[in-house]
Enzyme design. Sequence first.
Site, PDB file in Angstrom:
ATOM      1  N   ARG A  72      -9.098  10.661  -1.258  1.00  0.00           N
ATOM      2  CA  ARG A  72      -8.650  11.583  -0.227  1.00  0.00           C
ATOM      3  C   ARG A  72      -8.435  12.971  -0.842  1.00  0.00           C
ATOM      4  NH1 ARG A  72      -4.908   7.306   3.240  1.00  0.00           N
ATOM      5  NH2 ARG A  72      -4.657   6.201   1.293  1.00  0.00           N
ATOM      6  N   LYS A  85     -10.620   0.228  13.887  1.00  0.00           N
ATOM      7  CA  LYS A  85      -9.338   0.672  14.443  1.00  0.00           C
ATOM      8  C   LYS A  85      -9.408   0.768  15.966  1.00  0.00           C
ATOM      9  CE  LYS A  85      -6.813   1.163  10.709  1.00  0.00           C
ATOM     10  NZ  LYS A  85      -5.567   0.414  10.481  1.00  0.00           N
ATOM     11  N   THR A  96      -6.404  -2.884  -1.877  1.00  0.00           N
ATOM     12  CA  THR A  96      -6.335  -1.449  -2.218  1.00  0.00           C
ATOM     13  C   THR A  96      -4.918  -1.028  -2.590  1.00  0.00           C
ATOM     14  OG1 THR A  96      -6.041  -0.885   0.125  1.00  0.00           O
ATOM     15  CG2 THR A  96      -8.290  -0.836  -0.744  1.00  0.00           C
ATOM     16  N   GLY A 106       0.836  -1.200   0.000  1.00  0.00           N
ATOM     17  CA  GLY A 106       0.000   0.000   0.000  1.00  0.00           C
ATOM     18  C   GLY A 106       0.871   1.250   0.000  1.00  0.00           C
ATOM     19  N   TYR A 120     -14.568   1.808   9.616  1.00  0.00           N
ATOM     20  CA  TYR A 120     -13.132   2.090   9.736  1.00  0.00           C
ATOM     21  C   TYR A 120     -12.784   2.509  11.170  1.00  0.00           C
ATOM     22  CZ  TYR A 120      -8.594   4.227   8.551  1.00  0.00           C
ATOM     23  OH  TYR A 120      -7.257   4.550   8.480  1.00  0.00           O
TER      24      TYR A 120
END
Length: 323
Positions: free
Chosen positions: A192, A155, A41, A16, A151
Site C-alpha cells: 500500500r 466484497k 497475511t 491482521g 477483491y
Amino acid sequence: MTGHDVRRAVVTGGAGFLGSHLCERLLRGGASVICMDNFLTGSPQNVAHLIGHPGFRVVECDLTGFVHVPGEVDLVLHFASAASPTDYLRLPVETLKVGGLGTLHALGLAREKGARFVLASTSEVYGDPLRHPQREDYWGNVNPVGPRSVYDEAKRYAEALTTAYRNSRGVRSGIVRIFNSYGPRIRPHDGRAIPTFIRQALAGEPLTVAGDGSQTRSICYVDDTVTGILALAFSDLPGPVNIGHPQEITVLELAETVRDLVGSRSAITFVDRPVDDPSMRCPDTALARERLGWRPTVSSEEGLRRTIDWFTAELGLERAVGT
Ligand SMILES: NC(=O)c1ccc[n+]([C@@H]2O[C@H](COP(=O)([O-])OP(=O)(O)OC[C@H]3O[C@@H](n4cnc5c(N)ncnc54)[C@H](O)[C@@H]3O)[C@@H](O)[C@H]2O)c1
C-alpha cells in the site's frame, strides 16, 4: 446495543492490521475477545502484546473451513481477508473464498449465537467511481474480470450475503465501507502507498509514485477508523456506512508529505499505474456523522508522524536522512 452490552466478541482476521487494533480496543472496553485467524497475511506478532490478557484467546483457523466457537458470543466482527493489492493479487482464489465462504461461515456463527455481525467492506466496492465524493447509495463502477475484481467482487458478494442474512435469516448485521486506513502494525512491504513511501523515505530510496500521482486517496488514521467501526458495531444501523477521512489528498502530495515528515531528501520517481487503479477516492461521511456521531480527529500529518515513529522504533529502520 452499546459497548457495555458486548461481553464476548469474535474478531475474524484479528491478527491482521485492523483486526489487532479492534481486539485491543474491545479488550480495553471490558469485553472478552476471540481472535480467529489463519495468519495468511496477518501475524501472531500483531497480537503478541495481548497474550496473557485473561479475556483474550487466539484461535488459528481458516474461515473458509469449519468454524465453531463454544459459548456465548454477542458480536462478530468479520475482518478476515487479504486487503492490500499485493496480497490479493498474489492470493486471488483465497481472497474470493474468504469473501464468499468465509463470510457465509462468519454469518452462520452470528446467526447461531444471535450476535450482532459487522462486515468489513471497502471503498473498493465503488471501483473507479463516476461519482465524487462517494456516498453509500452509489453502486460503483467495477470491472468484474479485471485483476482487482478478486477483491472488489468478493466484497460486493459479501455485502449481498450480509444483506440476505439480515433480511431472510434475521441476523442483526451492519456493513462498514472502510477507506484507506494506516498506522502502527501496517506491514512495510504490503504494497500500500503509505507503508511503501515511509519505508522508501526512511531508507533514502526514491519514492515510487504510480502514474503522475494526480489520483486521489482518503487516508484515515487507524485509531479513528477503529472508533468508527465500533460505533457502527454498537449501533443497530444496517449500513453500509462509509468510514474514512473526508479530506482528499493526491498520491503525489502524500509522497511529498511523507518525505518531508521523515526529513528525507529521497527523489520521487513515477512508475506505471496498476490496471483499474481508481482515479478518485473520497468518502461522503454525512451518514457516519449524523447517525453515529463519528468524525475523524487525527490529522494526516499527526497520523503519518505516529506511523513513521512506529516504523522507526519497531522495525529498527534507520533514517537515512539526506541521502
Ligand atoms: N486497512 C484498510 O485500509 C482497509 C480498507 C478497506 C477495507 N479493509 C478490510 O478490513 C479487513 C482487514 O484489513 P487489514 O488491512 O487489517 O488486512 P490484513 O491483511 O492485515 O488482515 C487480514 C487478516 O485476515 C486473515 N485472514 C485472511 N484469510 C483468512 C482466512 N481464510 N481465515 C482466517 N483468517 C484469514 C489474515 O491472516 C490477516 O490477519 C479486510 O477485510 C479488508 O478488506 C481494510
